[in-house]
Design an enzyme around this catalytic site. Structure first.
Site, PDB file in Angstrom:
ATOM      1  N   HIS A  60      -7.194  13.152  -3.400  1.00  0.00           N
ATOM      2  CA  HIS A  60      -8.267  13.731  -2.709  1.00  0.00           C
ATOM      3  C   HIS A  60      -8.559  12.737  -1.386  1.00  0.00           C
ATOM      4  O   HIS A  60      -8.540  11.609  -1.481  1.00  0.00           O
ATOM      5  CB  HIS A  60      -9.549  13.661  -3.701  1.00  0.00           C
ATOM      6  CG  HIS A  60     -10.933  13.913  -2.858  1.00  0.00           C
ATOM      7  ND1 HIS A  60     -11.752  13.266  -2.633  1.00  0.00           N
ATOM      8  CD2 HIS A  60     -11.236  15.138  -2.375  1.00  0.00           C
ATOM      9  CE1 HIS A  60     -12.788  13.773  -2.136  1.00  0.00           C
ATOM     10  NE2 HIS A  60     -12.413  14.737  -1.747  1.00  0.00           N
ATOM     11  N   SER A  61      -8.740  13.548  -0.284  1.00  0.00           N
ATOM     12  CA  SER A  61      -9.364  12.954   0.885  1.00  0.00           C
ATOM     13  C   SER A  61      -7.905  11.918   1.393  1.00  0.00           C
ATOM     14  O   SER A  61      -6.873  12.152   1.298  1.00  0.00           O
ATOM     15  CB  SER A  61     -10.608  12.059   0.663  1.00  0.00           C
ATOM     16  OG  SER A  61     -11.175  11.762   1.972  1.00  0.00           O
ATOM     17  N   LEU A  62      -8.607  10.478   1.605  1.00  0.00           N
ATOM     18  CA  LEU A  62      -7.297   9.468   1.944  1.00  0.00           C
ATOM     19  C   LEU A  62      -6.415   9.364   0.750  1.00  0.00           C
ATOM     20  O   LEU A  62      -5.378   9.090   1.108  1.00  0.00           O
ATOM     21  CB  LEU A  62      -8.352   8.109   2.080  1.00  0.00           C
ATOM     22  CG  LEU A  62      -7.389   6.966   2.565  1.00  0.00           C
ATOM     23  CD1 LEU A  62      -6.664   7.066   3.918  1.00  0.00           C
ATOM     24  CD2 LEU A  62      -8.508   5.863   2.439  1.00  0.00           C
ATOM     25  N   SER A 119      -5.045  11.481  -0.446  1.00  0.00           N
ATOM     26  CA  SER A 119      -3.681  12.576  -0.446  1.00  0.00           C
ATOM     27  C   SER A 119      -2.718  11.981   0.632  1.00  0.00           C
ATOM     28  O   SER A 119      -1.850  11.941   0.636  1.00  0.00           O
ATOM     29  CB  SER A 119      -4.166  13.846  -0.047  1.00  0.00           C
ATOM     30  OG  SER A 119      -5.056  13.742   1.239  1.00  0.00           O
ATOM     31  N   MET A 154      -6.072  17.553  -1.819  1.00  0.00           N
ATOM     32  CA  MET A 154      -7.427  18.227  -1.740  1.00  0.00           C
ATOM     33  C   MET A 154      -8.325  17.642  -0.676  1.00  0.00           C
ATOM     34  O   MET A 154      -8.484  16.413  -0.451  1.00  0.00           O
ATOM     35  CB  MET A 154      -8.070  18.096  -3.225  1.00  0.00           C
ATOM     36  CG  MET A 154      -7.459  18.633  -4.318  1.00  0.00           C
ATOM     37  SD  MET A 154      -8.261  18.441  -5.776  1.00  0.00           S
ATOM     38  CE  MET A 154      -8.774  16.877  -5.851  1.00  0.00           C
TER      39      MET A 154
END
Length: 669
Positions: free
Chosen positions: A322-324, A326, A480
């Site tokens: 998720h976010s960073l 990923s 995500m």
């Protein structure tokens, strides 16, 4: 003559205590786990001295029966109290029933048994705590505080009696059945910036629990026939926490940042230090190495521990970021290496290290070669060998008691050993530490940064660090709310070669909410600039589109039809020649047909190969906004970046990739 109902022994159910909004909340174990605990309790009895450990909650927790504590297996969490429950109480202002202690429950059960056997009610029972319980009848029992001296209390006395209930069948509590024993697939989930992962400021463990619950529910609703036929079991999701290590005592970065932080707007600055600074840390050579090492070592640790607890596991493994998180996984996956047979280097058994630190076949030789043999006993105690040592972080060595000086020496050699494992064939790649992605940068930019940023034709410009190897080949990688596309562009990347795929992972999904301010697309970097391909619309988990989206498309079609009709009428009045009229009608019909086809239907009818990152399939997938979100996209922008943990649509997409052709969809109600 009244018929006396026979006394029936109580059916016990086990509960555990957890903190909800800083308050105690007793939650029931699943029926399967409770029965497992009860069976173990019956076998050992109350006089058993040895501790008995029972695995619960899909083997994610262990209950120590004598200690009456529930311990987490995979992550750090305060042990929770466990109780064998039979009697419950609730005040007039309480939301839920609370179980009595086991000792008080035994007293209440004895009094209840006597009252039932003798059919004598309206009796008072004084508890050791000073409260008094009145057994009015089998259905009505109350408890009065110790301050109440007269029973029953006078109407003028301000007392608040508590209601008593016997057995879980008499209280409003939802007891889960339990999780399937067989795990088909393992998913590691990596969080983004900061310690909080969603709008409710919950941590990664709570958010992954939420995602797992959604997945379990979807398996029961969308995979019901396969589950009933025992074709599938369940998917296990485990959290990967790197923020705690980065901001822990090992790095000391929080203390350094605190010394230079201004005293004004304290809360805002603290929030910024805990969250936004993680982005800068990841672009620092020093802390980027710490973050990547932590993520990889934690994934490998969890993987090893999972296999210990599930020795018969034969399924595949996937990654979610998720976010960073990923971006961390993306960089990690682009730097995975395989041998000629396609096996990850970390899985090879023939480990032979030849570096400036020496050539060693065993851990003993390696440590003796550097005068560190006095620490062999510690490493042997932890069952370490060369392979496991190279999976360790500095924190791991500190935790097992290696002093600072030797720890630094060991980590320096480990770094050089890892550096040499890919062999001379990867020498050029190791020099720049940039993955050979087949990614093209139209402008060759020389190195000017002190932290060694490099932009070569085969690189993506990330910070020069040593990337650790994962102990497995992931089946799929799900991003995500991901800024991967933006970071690749900022690093100087112009295009991803359509023939490029991750060395060890063949499926990649970029999932985003349409209002997510942090998310960026991937497909435009792969496709030619003259192609305008909309992202794939993720179906609602209950089927079709959300009603407001269908209404919006319906209004678009109506307006297009109306516009086409007005155009035809105007052309008729103007006495336009027939060919032109036909041309206008065809144009109108074409516009209408396009409006009726959703992005997903367009993709199914006109398949476009999008590189090889996802086996030629689509990569960008967009969620459908909810009706309330559609009113103001700015208002829900932050929430949209944090929505994925509770998104059933996202969970269903993950399940479809995992199970593939096994999916047997059940008819929706």
């Amino acid at each position: 003559m009244n018929v006396v109902e026979p006394y029936e022994p109580i059916q016990y159910h086990w509960f555990f205590n957890q903190q909800v909004d800083s308050k105690d909340s007793w939650q029931p174990f699943s029926r399967e786990d409770s029965q497992r605990l009860e069976d173990a309790y019956s076998r050992v009895g109350k006089c058993e001295k040895d501790e008995v450990v029972v695995a619960t909650d899909g083997r994610r927790y262990d209950v120590r029966l004598r200690e009456r504590k529930r311990y987490s297996v995979y992550w750090e969490q305060k042990p929770a109290k466990v109780r064998r429950c039979s009697w419950f109480h609730k005040g007039s202002k309480d939301m839920n029933y609370t179980p009595y202690s086991e000792e008080l429950s035994d007293l209440l059960e004895d009094a209840y048994m006597i009252a039932m056997t003798l059919d004598e009610w309206k009796t008072n029972l004084e508890l050791p705590t000073g409260e008094t319980v009145i057994l009015h009848n089998p259905k009505l029992m109350t408890q009065y505080p110790s301050s109440c001296k007269e029973f029953p209390p006078s109407p003028n006395e301000q007392t608040q009696p508590r209601t008593l209930k016997r057995g879980t069948e008499n209280i409003p509590v939802e007891i889960p059945e339990g999780e399937p024993e067989i795990v088909d697939h393992l998913v590691f989930m990596v969080h983004g910036i900061g310690p909080a992962c969603d709008i409710r400021l919950r941590g990664i463990v709570q958010c992954v629990n939420e995602f797992r619950s959604a997945s379990d529910s979807l398996i029961k609703s969308h995979f019901r026939q396969s589950e009933d036929s025992c074709i599938i079991g369940r998917v296990e999701y485990l959290p990967v926490n790197w923020h705690k290590v980065l901001h822990g005592e090992t790095t000391g970065v929080d203390k350094d940042i605190e010394r230079i932080t201004l005293p004004s707007i304290n809360r805002l600055r603290q929030f910024s230090n805990d969250t936004v600074l993680d982005l800068f840390f990841y672009n620092s050579a020093t802390y980027c190495q710490t973050i990547v090492d932590t993520v990889a070592s934690e994934i490998n640790r969890l993987h090893s521990l999972f296999l210990q607890r599930h020795p018969h596991f034969t399924g595949r493994i996937s990654l979610v970021g998720h976010s960073l998180g990923s971006l961390i996984l993306f960089d990690l996956l682009t730097n995975q290496e395989t041998d000629a047979e396609g096996t990850p280097h970390e899985l090879r058994e023939d480990v032979h290290v030849d570096t400036g630190c020496g050539s060693y076949e065993s851990l003993e030789e390696a440590l003796k070669g550097h005068g560190l043999e006095e620490h062999l006993n510690i490493l042997h105690r932890e069952q370490m060998d060369m392979e496991s040592l190279m999976l360790c972080s500095e924190k791991d060595l500190k935790d097992i008691g290696i002093p600072l000086g030797p720890r630094k020496k060991i980590m320096n050699c480990v770094k050089k050993w890892k550096h040499s494992r890919s062999g001379s064939g990867h020498a050029a790649q190791n020099e720049t530490h940039s993955p050979s992605l087949g990614m093209r940068n139209e402008h060759h930019t020389p190195t000017t940064s002190a932290v060694d940023y490099q932009h070569f034709d085969v690189g993506i410009g990330q910070v020069s660090i040593d990337y650790p190897q994962l102990a497995f080949h992931p089946q799929a990688f799900f991003a995500m709310g991901s800024p991967i596309g933006m970071f690749l562009t900022v690093r100087g990347l112009k295009r991803i070669d359509p023939n490029y795929s991750f060395p060890t992972c063949k499926s990649f999904y970029n999932i985003f909410h349409p209002f997510d301010p942090v998310a960026y697309r991937i497909e435009p970097i792969i496709l030619s600039q003259d192609m305008d391909l909309p992202p794939m619309l993720i179906p609602h988990h209950k089927g079709r589109k959300r009603m407001h989206l269908e209404l919006k498309e319906g209004l678009t079609r109506v307006s297009s039809d109306l516009l086409g009709s007005l155009r035809m009428v105007w052309q008729s009045i103007s006495q336009v020649p027939t060919p032109a009229l036909a041309e206008g009608g065809i144009s109108s019909m074409t516009l209408t047909d396009e409006a009726e086809v959703s992005p997903m239907e367009q993709e199914e009818s006109n398949f476009t190969k999008v590189g090889t990152l996802n086996r030629g399939r689509r990569i960008d997938f967009v969620l459908q906004e909810t009706p309330i979100e559609s009113f103001n996209e700015y208002l829900f922008a932050i929430q949209s970046h944090l929505c994925y943990w509770e998104s059933e649509d996202t969970a269903l997409l993950v399940l479809r990739e995992i199970y593939g052709n096994i999916l047997v969809r059940n008819t929706h109600l």
